[in-house]
Design a protein around this motif. Structure first.
Motif, short mmCIF file in Angstrom:
data_model
loop_
_atom_site.label_atom_id
_atom_site.label_comp_id
_atom_site.label_asym_id
_atom_site.label_seq_id
_atom_site.Cartn_x
_atom_site.Cartn_y
_atom_site.Cartn_z
N PRO A 188 13.70 39.57 21.62
CA PRO A 188 12.58 39.22 20.73
C PRO A 188 11.21 39.53 21.34
CG PRO A 188 14.20 37.46 20.73
CD PRO A 188 14.60 38.43 21.83
N ALA A 189 11.08 39.37 22.65
CA ALA A 189 9.81 39.71 23.30
C ALA A 189 9.55 41.21 23.21
CB ALA A 189 9.82 39.25 24.75
N MET A 190 10.60 42.00 23.34
CA MET A 190 10.46 43.44 23.25
C MET A 190 10.02 43.84 21.83
SD MET A 190 13.14 46.40 24.38
CE MET A 190 14.24 46.24 22.99
N VAL A 191 10.64 43.26 20.83
CA VAL A 191 10.28 43.55 19.44
C VAL A 191 8.82 43.14 19.19
CG1 VAL A 191 10.73 42.95 17.02
CG2 VAL A 191 12.64 43.42 18.58
N ALA A 192 8.45 41.96 19.66
CA ALA A 192 7.07 41.49 19.47
C ALA A 192 6.07 42.40 20.18
CB ALA A 192 6.94 40.05 19.98
N LEU A 193 6.39 42.83 21.39
CA LEU A 193 5.48 43.70 22.15
C LEU A 193 5.29 45.03 21.44
CD1 LEU A 193 3.76 44.25 24.65
CD2 LEU A 193 5.84 45.03 25.80
N HIS A 194 6.37 45.61 20.96
CA HIS A 194 6.26 46.91 20.30
C HIS A 194 5.58 46.80 18.93
CE1 HIS A 194 8.52 49.54 23.10
NE2 HIS A 194 8.80 48.34 23.59
N THR A 195 5.79 45.70 18.23
CA THR A 195 5.07 45.46 16.98
C THR A 195 3.59 45.24 17.28
OG1 THR A 195 7.06 44.49 16.02
CG2 THR A 195 4.95 43.98 14.93
N GLY A 196 3.31 44.47 18.33
CA GLY A 196 1.94 44.23 18.74
C GLY A 196 1.21 45.51 19.14
N LEU A 197 1.93 46.44 19.73
CA LEU A 197 1.32 47.73 20.08
C LEU A 197 0.79 48.41 18.83
CD1 LEU A 197 0.75 50.20 21.94
CD2 LEU A 197 3.08 50.95 21.41
N LEU A 198 1.60 48.48 17.80
CA LEU A 198 1.18 49.16 16.57
C LEU A 198 0.00 48.44 15.93
CD1 LEU A 198 4.71 49.98 15.09
CD2 LEU A 198 3.23 51.46 16.47
N ALA A 199 0.09 47.12 15.86
CA ALA A 199 -1.02 46.34 15.28
C ALA A 199 -2.28 46.47 16.13
CB ALA A 199 -0.61 44.87 15.15
N GLY A 200 -2.11 46.41 17.45
CA GLY A 200 -3.26 46.52 18.36
C GLY A 200 -3.95 47.87 18.25
N CYS A 201 -3.17 48.93 18.08
CA CYS A 201 -3.77 50.26 17.91
C CYS A 201 -4.72 50.28 16.73
CB CYS A 201 -2.68 51.30 17.69
SG CYS A 201 -1.73 51.73 19.15
N LEU A 202 -4.24 49.76 15.60
CA LEU A 202 -5.07 49.77 14.39
C LEU A 202 -6.24 48.80 14.50
CD1 LEU A 202 -2.26 50.00 11.70
CD2 LEU A 202 -3.75 51.83 12.54
N ALA A 203 -5.97 47.59 14.99
CA ALA A 203 -7.02 46.58 15.06
C ALA A 203 -8.13 46.98 16.02
CB ALA A 203 -6.42 45.23 15.48
N GLU A 204 -7.76 47.42 17.22
CA GLU A 204 -8.81 47.77 18.19
C GLU A 204 -9.60 49.00 17.75
OE1 GLU A 204 -9.58 48.92 22.88
OE2 GLU A 204 -7.56 48.32 22.27
N SER A 205 -8.91 50.01 17.25
CA SER A 205 -9.64 51.22 16.85
C SER A 205 -10.59 50.91 15.69
CB SER A 205 -8.68 52.35 16.49
OG SER A 205 -7.89 52.01 15.38
N TRP A 206 -10.19 50.01 14.79
CA TRP A 206 -11.07 49.64 13.68
C TRP A 206 -12.21 48.75 14.18
CZ3 TRP A 206 -12.06 44.76 11.52
CH2 TRP A 206 -12.84 44.79 10.37
#
Length: 182
Positions: free
Chosen positions: A43-61
């Motif tokens: 579950p931590a791995m799934v959360a980290l990889h999901t967070g990566l995608l969300a973080g990419c969009l959130a930080e770039s915006w």
């Protein structure tokens, strides 16, 4: 920014495709006697990889950094290369590839394809993608945070895989489960 969001969404779609392959392969592995090792870190791995995608969009915006062509296009090429390496791993391992740690008893380690060059080529792809995808749009905080957290997670994951191999009697000098390299 739109093309970057499409790139991140494409990587997300690729991850969903991986999960479909992993579910199918898990059924095959279990049918051949595999038992999952270390499910607690999944579950931590799934959360980290999901967070990566969300973080990419959130930080770039949120940061509103301009696109740097030299960095952006170079990192886009790294993302594409990471995808190619990941699918080379999946194709090489066939039904033995999985996102979970599943070792089929009695099967030898795979030493073909990228596994003849590296012990954990899929992890190389994960690390490269996790650093490059955010940097396509200058999201260096996301890249740094993912890099640190992923290093900790991979330490746990690789140890778990090594223990699973030892338990199944498949461990050798380059111990890694043939199929749990993710």
């Amino acid at each position: 920014m739109i093309w970057y969001a499409l790139l991140v969404l494409a990587v997300g779609a690729e991850r969903l495709a991986e999960l479909r392959v992993a579910r199918r392969n898990a059924r095959w592995s279990v049918a051949h006697g595999a038992v999952e090792s270390g499910p607690g870190h999944y579950p931590a791995m799934v959360a980290l990889h999901t967070g990566l995608l969300a973080g990419c969009l959130a930080e770039s915006w949120a940061a509103g950094r301009p696109f740097d062509p030299a960095l952006g296009w170079t990192m886009t090429a790294v993302v594409v290369a990471a995808q190619a390496l990941r699918w080379w791993c999946i194709r090489t391992l066939g039904p033995r590839w999985n996102t979970r740690v599943l070792v089929v008893p009695g099967l030898p380690l795979v030493s073909a394809g990228p596994y003849r060059l590296l012990s954990h080529p899929n992890y190389v792809a994960v690390v490269a993608e996790g650093l490059a995808l955010p940097l396509v749009r200058g999201a260096w905080v996301t890249a740094l945070l993912f890099g640190v957290l992923n290093a900790a997670l991979l330490t746990v994951r690789i140890r778990c895989e090594g223990r699973a191999l030892l338990r199944e009697g498949a461990a050798g000098p380059s111990a890694r489960p043939a199929g749990a390299d993710r």
